[in-house]
Design an enzyme around this catalytic site. Structure first.
Site, PDB file in Angstrom:
ATOM      1  N   GLY A 190      28.231 -18.191 116.788  1.00 53.73           N
ATOM      2  CA  GLY A 190      29.250 -18.796 115.916  1.00 53.73           C
ATOM      3  C   GLY A 190      29.089 -18.312 114.480  1.00 53.73           C
ATOM      4  CB  VAL A 210      25.024  -3.544 102.509  1.00 54.86           C
ATOM      5  CG1 VAL A 210      25.586  -2.233 101.973  1.00 54.86           C
ATOM      6  CG2 VAL A 210      25.517  -3.815 103.928  1.00 54.86           C
ATOM      7  NE  ARG A 211      26.805  -4.278  96.576  1.00 53.65           N
ATOM      8  CZ  ARG A 211      27.772  -4.856  95.863  1.00 53.65           C
ATOM      9  NH1 ARG A 211      27.476  -5.802  95.009  1.00 53.65           N
ATOM     10  NH2 ARG A 211      29.019  -4.455  95.986  1.00 53.65           N
ATOM     11  NE  ARG A 269      28.449 -18.711 120.885  1.00 51.58           N
ATOM     12  CZ  ARG A 269      29.276 -19.521 120.217  1.00 51.58           C
ATOM     13  NH1 ARG A 269      30.544 -19.575 120.549  1.00 51.58           N
ATOM     14  NH2 ARG A 269      28.835 -20.275 119.245  1.00 51.58           N
ATOM     15  CG  ASP A 302      18.146 -20.521 119.865  1.00 50.22           C
ATOM     16  OD1 ASP A 302      19.384 -20.457 120.024  1.00 50.22           O
ATOM     17  OD2 ASP A 302      17.426 -21.385 120.403  1.00 50.22           O
ATOM     18  N   GLY A 303      20.054 -17.690 120.280  1.00 53.94           N
ATOM     19  CA  GLY A 303      20.556 -16.829 121.359  1.00 53.94           C
ATOM     20  C   GLY A 303      20.623 -15.388 120.879  1.00 53.94           C
ATOM     21  CB  THR A 348      23.797 -21.594 113.368  1.00 56.79           C
ATOM     22  OG1 THR A 348      24.403 -22.767 113.931  1.00 56.79           O
ATOM     23  CG2 THR A 348      22.323 -21.903 113.183  1.00 56.79           C
ATOM     24  CG  ASP A 402      25.129 -26.274 115.353  1.00 53.11           C
ATOM     25  OD1 ASP A 402      26.147 -26.619 114.730  1.00 53.11           O
ATOM     26  OD2 ASP A 402      25.135 -25.968 116.567  1.00 53.11           O
ATOM     27  CG  ASP A 412      20.607 -25.750 116.348  1.00 53.16           C
ATOM     28  OD1 ASP A 412      20.860 -24.777 115.616  1.00 53.16           O
ATOM     29  OD2 ASP A 412      21.109 -25.891 117.471  1.00 53.16           O
ATOM     30  N   GLY A 453      27.706 -29.894 116.232  1.00 53.97           N
ATOM     31  CA  GLY A 453      26.292 -29.997 116.569  1.00 53.97           C
ATOM     32  C   GLY A 453      26.202 -30.185 118.072  1.00 53.97           C
ATOM     33  NE  ARG A 454      26.790 -25.060 121.521  1.00 48.15           N
ATOM     34  CZ  ARG A 454      27.372 -23.891 121.454  1.00 48.15           C
ATOM     35  NH1 ARG A 454      28.341 -23.605 122.276  1.00 48.15           N
ATOM     36  NH2 ARG A 454      26.991 -22.986 120.579  1.00 48.15           N
ATOM     37  N   GLY A 485      27.481 -42.751 103.631  1.00 49.44           N
ATOM     38  CA  GLY A 485      27.318 -44.204 103.754  1.00 49.44           C
ATOM     39  C   GLY A 485      27.840 -44.752 105.074  1.00 49.44           C
TER      40      GLY A 485
END
Ligand code: F6P
Length: 325
Positions: free
Chosen positions: A14, A27-28, A75, A106-107, A129, A131, A133, A174-175, A189
């Site tokens: 993602g 790149v730079r 993917r 991580d994939g 990502t 997420d 995570d 957040g899968r 809140g």
């Protein structure tokens, strides 16, 4: 130690706001050190199909403020096969790429690690990502932007929730993890925060909402992480209605959290990690992910990334509970 003359970069999984700032930094920094850069389009799919471009200083101009990824992302199922990786390696040889930098979750690193094991290509991963995570870094690129977008939405929803005396269930991304939900819930809140890392007790949730009504609170915000084990936010909202009779609305924020201009924090993190990735590779360090812990740039072996789970800060769960009485 083989000299690095050319680095290939790709974004995979993602997209996340700040990936462009990271590409720019890679790149730079590479060009600054006399290293050439190949941009690989659509992640591993581009590596397999030979969809690659030469990058120079100008090709990353005016992108630091843009969300998404100029290299596009995908993917790739084919890259998970040995045949797919063999095709990818042919293109690595053809382009004379000495090392790869992969930006993603991580994939993304698992694929890179397979390529390293089979063909010896040095790899560095950068955590990108929304997420957050990923083990080995306090924050991932895109997380800060995502939580701020979600928080802005929650603040707006609170106005209409209060006007109509409604309970809103706001579902954030957040899968498999509750990092976004927890931070957005605390900062917004929220009366309750439901995350996959803890078991949701619907009776307790109902008690909290009923208690709120009794003390004169007529509207509430419940933040639900997409991956909460109780089910989706509509199911949870209906269960609450069945038990309490409270009127509700559900808002699913979805991909809006992944777009837009990255925050300053994400741009700075992305730039730091991009620069460090190139300089580590030049210094002969590889097969690690570059992250930031307590403000310091650190490296973690790739296999550690997926064999360890990054934990949410349970002190924040307690804080949210106490502050929502
Ligand atoms: O991993 C990032 C993420 O945005 C998750 O929070 C979400 O579950 C998933 O990607 C959505 O993936 P896609 O864009 O493929 O629908």
């Amino acid at each position: 130690m083989a000299k690095i003359n050319r680095i290939g970069i790709l974004t995979s999984g993602g997209d996340s706001p700040g990936m462009n700032a990271c590409i720019r930094a890679i790149v730079r920094t590479a060009i600054y050190h006399g290293v050439k850069v190949t941009g690989i389009i659509r992640g591993y799919a581009g590596l397999i199909n030979g969809d690659m471009i030469e990058m120079d200083v100008g090709s990353v101009s005016n992108i630091i403020q843009r969300g998404g990824t100029i290299l596009k992302t995908a993917r790739s199922e084919e890259f998970k096969t040995q045949e797919g990786r063999a095709k990818a390696y042919e293109n690595i040889k053809k382009w004379e790429i000495d090392a790869l930098i992969t930006i993603g979750g991580d994939g993304t690193y698992r694929g890179a690690s397979d390529l390293n094991r089979e063909y010896g290509v040095p790899i560095i991963g950068i955590p990108g990502t929304i997420d957050n995570d990923i083990y080995g870094t306090d924050y991932t690129i895109g997380y800060d932007t995502a939580i701020n977008i979600a928080l802005d939405a929650v603040d707006r929803i609170r106005d209409t929730a209060a006007s109509h005396d409604r309970i809103f269930f706001v579902e954030v991304m957040g899968r498999n993890s509750g990092f976004i939900a927890l931070d957005v819930g605390v900062a917004g809140g929220a009366e309750a925060i439901l995350v996959p890392e803890t078991i949701t007790d619907v009776d307790k949730l109902c008690d909290t909402l009923v208690k709120g009504r009794k003390r004169g609170k007529h509207s509430s915000i419940v933040i639900v992480a997409e991956g909460d084990e109780t089910g989706n936010s509509y199911e949870i909202a209906q269960k609450v209605k069945d038990r309490t009779g409270f009127d509700y609305r559900v808002t699913i924020l979805g991909h809006i959290q992944r777009g837009g201009s990255p925050t300053a924090r994400d741009r700075i993190l992305a730039s730091k990690l991009g620069l460090s990735a190139v300089e580590f590779l030049i210094d002969g360090v590889s097969n690690v992910m570059i992250g930031e812990i307590n403000g310091e740039v650190v490296t973690t072996k790739l296999e550690m990334i997926w064999s360890n789970k990054k934990e949410i800060d349970t002190r924040l769960c307690r804080l949210a509970e106490i502050l929502s009485i």
